[in-house]
Scaffold this motif. Sequence first.
Motif, short mmCIF file in Angstrom:
data_model
loop_
_atom_site.label_atom_id
_atom_site.label_comp_id
_atom_site.label_asym_id
_atom_site.label_seq_id
_atom_site.Cartn_x
_atom_site.Cartn_y
_atom_site.Cartn_z
N UNK A 60 -57.97 19.52 47.26
CA UNK A 60 -58.40 18.28 46.61
C UNK A 60 -57.56 17.09 47.07
N UNK A 61 -58.22 15.95 47.26
CA UNK A 61 -57.54 14.67 47.51
C UNK A 61 -57.80 13.76 46.33
N UNK A 62 -56.80 12.96 45.99
CA UNK A 62 -56.94 12.01 44.89
C UNK A 62 -57.03 10.62 45.51
N UNK A 63 -58.19 9.97 45.36
CA UNK A 63 -58.37 8.65 45.98
C UNK A 63 -59.39 7.83 45.20
N UNK A 64 -59.39 6.53 45.52
CA UNK A 64 -60.33 5.58 44.94
C UNK A 64 -60.91 4.78 46.10
N UNK A 65 -62.23 4.56 46.09
CA UNK A 65 -62.90 3.78 47.12
C UNK A 65 -63.38 2.45 46.55
N UNK A 66 -63.38 1.41 47.40
CA UNK A 66 -63.95 0.10 47.06
C UNK A 66 -63.45 -0.44 45.72
N UNK A 67 -62.15 -0.71 45.65
CA UNK A 67 -61.53 -1.15 44.39
C UNK A 67 -61.58 -2.65 44.19
N UNK A 88 -60.20 -1.31 50.29
CA UNK A 88 -61.23 -0.36 50.71
C UNK A 88 -60.97 1.04 50.17
N UNK A 89 -59.70 1.45 50.17
CA UNK A 89 -59.37 2.81 49.75
C UNK A 89 -57.92 2.87 49.31
N UNK A 90 -57.66 3.63 48.25
CA UNK A 90 -56.30 3.89 47.80
C UNK A 90 -56.15 5.41 47.65
#
Length: 157
Positions: free
Chosen positions: A116-123, A63-65
Amino acid sequence: SQYSTRSRIEKSVFFGSKWLVGDTDSANLDYIDIDSDTEAGAEISAQMISGPLKEFPRRQRVDRADFDFTVGIGKTTGTDPMQTDPEALIEVSYDGGKTWPYSWERKLGKEGKTYRRVYVLNAGLTGDEGARWRWTVSDPVHVGFLGGDVDTKVHSK
């Protein structure tokens, strides 16, 4: 060194209040400069590859990283955009690191922009191998990485 399996630095000696070093790619004598983010003018890449994150034999939906970098590291007076607005390349592999088919570029923030946040959604959905994450920063700026966190939902076998 960029695209190399080793550093260009060969041997060193402390002389005249500096560490002098040989350069394996030329006959030049160089020195260590802690304020420089390059190696003899060439880019230096920072990279990290995680171990497999898995719930064998169950698959997981990612879901999120989140990636905990030092942010706001851009340099106002630096080369645009590499130093003024640096980026991290985030990649994920679902085959144990053999291939890295999914990637995202994320900004690390201009100078002083520390919100700032560094993230990835729905991988996506992992296989039996789980997920391995890789980040790379090639922009000539200071890179600080503290850790990461991945939110997943476990699916049945």
